[in-house]
Motif scaffolding. Structure first.
Motif, PDB file in Angstrom:
ATOM      1  N   SER A   8     121.575  63.553 -62.780  1.00 25.31           N
ATOM      2  CA  SER A   8     122.301  63.201 -62.307  1.00 25.31           C
ATOM      3  C   SER A   8     123.906  63.371 -63.329  1.00 25.31           C
ATOM      4  O   SER A   8     123.219  63.087 -64.559  1.00 25.31           O
ATOM      5  CB  SER A   8     122.153  61.446 -63.043  1.00 25.31           C
ATOM      6  N   HIS A   9     124.897  63.792 -62.605  1.00 25.93           N
ATOM      7  CA  HIS A   9     125.832  64.491 -64.082  1.00 25.93           C
ATOM      8  C   HIS A   9     125.730  65.146 -64.670  1.00 25.93           C
ATOM      9  O   HIS A   9     125.977  65.003 -65.788  1.00 25.93           O
ATOM     10  CB  HIS A   9     126.300  62.579 -63.839  1.00 25.93           C
ATOM     11  N   LEU A  10     124.679  66.066 -63.834  1.00 25.74           N
ATOM     12  CA  LEU A  10     124.764  67.964 -64.805  1.00 25.74           C
ATOM     13  C   LEU A  10     125.879  68.111 -64.710  1.00 25.74           C
ATOM     14  O   LEU A  10     126.105  68.600 -63.841  1.00 25.74           O
ATOM     15  CB  LEU A  10     123.132  68.111 -64.249  1.00 25.74           C
ATOM     16  N   THR A  11     125.953  68.503 -66.704  1.00 26.26           N
ATOM     17  CA  THR A  11     126.957  68.952 -66.915  1.00 26.26           C
ATOM     18  C   THR A  11     126.434  70.966 -67.637  1.00 26.26           C
ATOM     19  O   THR A  11     125.656  69.892 -68.294  1.00 26.26           O
ATOM     20  CB  THR A  11     128.091  68.905 -67.154  1.00 26.26           C
ATOM     21  N   TRP A  20     128.789  74.503 -63.910  1.00 31.17           N
ATOM     22  CA  TRP A  20     129.329  73.280 -62.652  1.00 31.17           C
ATOM     23  C   TRP A  20     128.973  72.240 -63.655  1.00 31.17           C
ATOM     24  O   TRP A  20     128.499  71.575 -64.401  1.00 31.17           O
ATOM     25  CB  TRP A  20     127.560  73.189 -61.443  1.00 31.17           C
ATOM     26  N   GLY A  21     129.718  71.323 -63.203  1.00 30.99           N
ATOM     27  CA  GLY A  21     129.674  69.968 -63.072  1.00 30.99           C
ATOM     28  C   GLY A  21     129.604  68.599 -62.912  1.00 30.99           C
ATOM     29  O   GLY A  21     129.144  68.979 -61.405  1.00 30.99           O
ATOM     30  N   ASP A  22     129.197  67.951 -62.963  1.00 28.47           N
ATOM     31  CA  ASP A  22     128.238  66.540 -62.275  1.00 28.47           C
ATOM     32  C   ASP A  22     128.041  66.480 -61.489  1.00 28.47           C
ATOM     33  O   ASP A  22     128.001  65.986 -60.233  1.00 28.47           O
ATOM     34  CB  ASP A  22     130.216  65.686 -62.674  1.00 28.47           C
ATOM     35  N   SER A  24     125.068  65.833 -59.376  1.00 31.66           N
ATOM     36  CA  SER A  24     123.733  64.878 -59.390  1.00 31.66           C
ATOM     37  C   SER A  24     123.219  64.999 -57.577  1.00 31.66           C
ATOM     38  O   SER A  24     123.675  65.178 -56.440  1.00 31.66           O
ATOM     39  CB  SER A  24     124.499  63.303 -58.861  1.00 31.66           C
ATOM     40  N   GLU A  58     125.867  68.058 -70.006  1.00 31.11           N
ATOM     41  CA  GLU A  58     125.926  65.977 -70.323  1.00 31.11           C
ATOM     42  C   GLU A  58     125.313  65.963 -68.787  1.00 31.11           C
ATOM     43  O   GLU A  58     125.035  67.121 -68.463  1.00 31.11           O
ATOM     44  CB  GLU A  58     127.230  65.655 -69.925  1.00 31.11           C
ATOM     45  N   GLY A  59     124.917  64.865 -68.812  1.00 30.70           N
ATOM     46  CA  GLY A  59     124.173  64.171 -67.563  1.00 30.70           C
ATOM     47  C   GLY A  59     122.350  64.806 -68.028  1.00 30.70           C
ATOM     48  O   GLY A  59     122.160  64.885 -69.609  1.00 30.70           O
ATOM     49  N   SER A  60     121.949  64.399 -67.164  1.00 30.10           N
ATOM     50  CA  SER A  60     120.464  63.673 -67.243  1.00 30.10           C
ATOM     51  C   SER A  60     119.211  64.734 -66.468  1.00 30.10           C
ATOM     52  O   SER A  60     119.835  64.135 -64.653  1.00 30.10           O
ATOM     53  CB  SER A  60     119.930  62.524 -67.680  1.00 30.10           C
ATOM     54  N   HIS A 218     130.431  73.020 -58.534  1.00 28.69           N
ATOM     55  CA  HIS A 218     130.071  72.059 -58.259  1.00 28.69           C
ATOM     56  C   HIS A 218     129.086  71.945 -57.283  1.00 28.69           C
ATOM     57  O   HIS A 218     128.870  73.287 -56.735  1.00 28.69           O
ATOM     58  CB  HIS A 218     131.169  70.618 -58.138  1.00 28.69           C
TER      59      HIS A 218
END
Ligand SMILES: Nc1ncnc2c1ncn2[C@@H]1O[C@H](COP(=O)(O)OP(=O)(O)OP(=O)(O)O)[C@@H](O)[C@H]1O
Length: 318
Positions: A8-11, A20-22, A24, A58-60, A218
């Motif tokens: 989820s929402h990995l950056t 890469w950003g966001d 999921s 960021e993200g999980s 992305h």
């Protein structure tokens, strides 16, 4: 049985460079997914992030209730036991026989006796078509056999998630076809969740249940194979059909001038969707769906001639 991987929402950035950003997506349990993308888009970084070798910014990444992006070292150690990894070059120890290479994780991470180890090693070598090659050194065998030995080693701890980085690198098309069939047969046999990173369009078109495409920092799309293979989204259609016309350029995305020069050209029609490979021994994979099911359920008309090819499933071993 395979474990689900929820991203989820990995950056990920290295310094100021965004890789890469966001991102999921969910890798469904027991299914085979392929991640595609032009060179340098961060596919290998994505694999390493899933197994916790690289920390995202960021993200999980949730596996069996644990977020490996933020968990403790101890939890990470436990979660990593769920993974098997096949690295691009097979990552064999050059001075050890194939048998000892495959036995290595069992000797390092378990207290099993040598006779228990022998039973497991021989079982995995049989699954990967390596019986008879136990005493060979990695330098004495072909690239295809080295990959299969890497795969046997990735299997010895009975992984629930198998990560495979560019299995086709350095292999000819015939060896690639054999290893692709082996992935299907293995998935039927062990029911693990597979993620394969590849550049090989034929692999992407025939092996996975799901396809993802990383592009321009992305995730352009991720979903069932028929969704991507019938997609007219320019980046997806260009990449999956290996076209020069489209938004993806020689090194990065094309500049405005290049796109303007192409404005008069249209993308060629999508080719027929080929049938997905099936297990060579007649077994049914859990994730296997009838050809055309996704298209029917989603009101999508597949390209003419889709699913009409006859499937001849070669044996997994050479
Ligand atoms: N540890 C690192 N430190 C800094 N930058 C890195 C690191 N690892 C990877 N990169 C950079 O991240 C980007 C993506 O690399 P990666 O190897 O994941 O791409 P890829 O999509 O797998 O490429 P290819 O298809 O060519 O193998 C590259 O620009 C690379 O230089």
């Amino acid at each position: 049985m395979g474990a689900e991987v929820q991203v989820s929402h990995l950056t990920k950035k290295f310094g100021k460079q965004l890789i890469w950003g966001d991102v999921s997506l969910t890798l469904p349990a027991g299914e085979i997914s392929v991640m595609l993308g032009p060179s340098g888009t961060g596919k290998s970084v994505f694999l390493k992030t899933l197994i916790g070798l690289i920390k995202p910014d960021e993200g999980s990444v949730i596996i069996e209730g644990v977020d490996i992006a933020s968990c403790s070292e101890r939890q990470l150690y436990e979660v990593r036991k769920l993974f098997g990894v096949l690295f691009q070059d097979g990552a064999m120890f050059g001075s050890m026989t194939l048998y000892d290479n495959v036995a290595f994780p069992l000797r390092e991470h378990t207290k099993k006796s040598e006779s228990q180890i022998r039973q497991i090693v021989m079982e995995k070598m049989e699954l990967t078509g390596l019986i008879g090659a136990e005493d060979k050194l990695p330098g004495e065998i072909s690239g295809g056999m080295r990959k299969r030995a890497g795969l046997a080693r990735a299997l010895v701890l009975d992984p629930q998630i198998l990560l495979i980085d560019e299995p086709d690198s350095g292999l000819d098309p015939v060896r690639t076809a054999y290893i692709n069939q082996l992935f299907i047969d293995l998935n039927a046999a062990i029911d693990a969740t597979f993620l394969i990173v590849t550049h090989d369009i034929n692999t992407a078109r025939t092996v996975p249940d799901n396809i993802g495409l990383l592009y321009h920092k992305h995730l352009a799309m991720f979903g069932p194979r028929e969704m991507l293979l019938s997609s007219t989204e320019p980046v997806v259609a260009q990449f999956l059909n290996a076209q020069r016309v489209g938004p993806i350029g020689m090194s990065e995305e094309k500049d405005a001038d290049q796109l303007a020069a192409e404005a008069g050209f249209s993308m060629p029609p999508l080719p027929p969707i080929t049938r997905q490979l099936e297990p060579s021994n007649g077994m049914q994979r859990r994730a296997q769906r009838p050809a055309g099911q996704w298209c029917r359920e989603n009101g999508v008309v597949p390209p003419p001639g889709s699913f009409e090819d006859a499937v001849t499933a070669p044996g997994a071993s050479t």
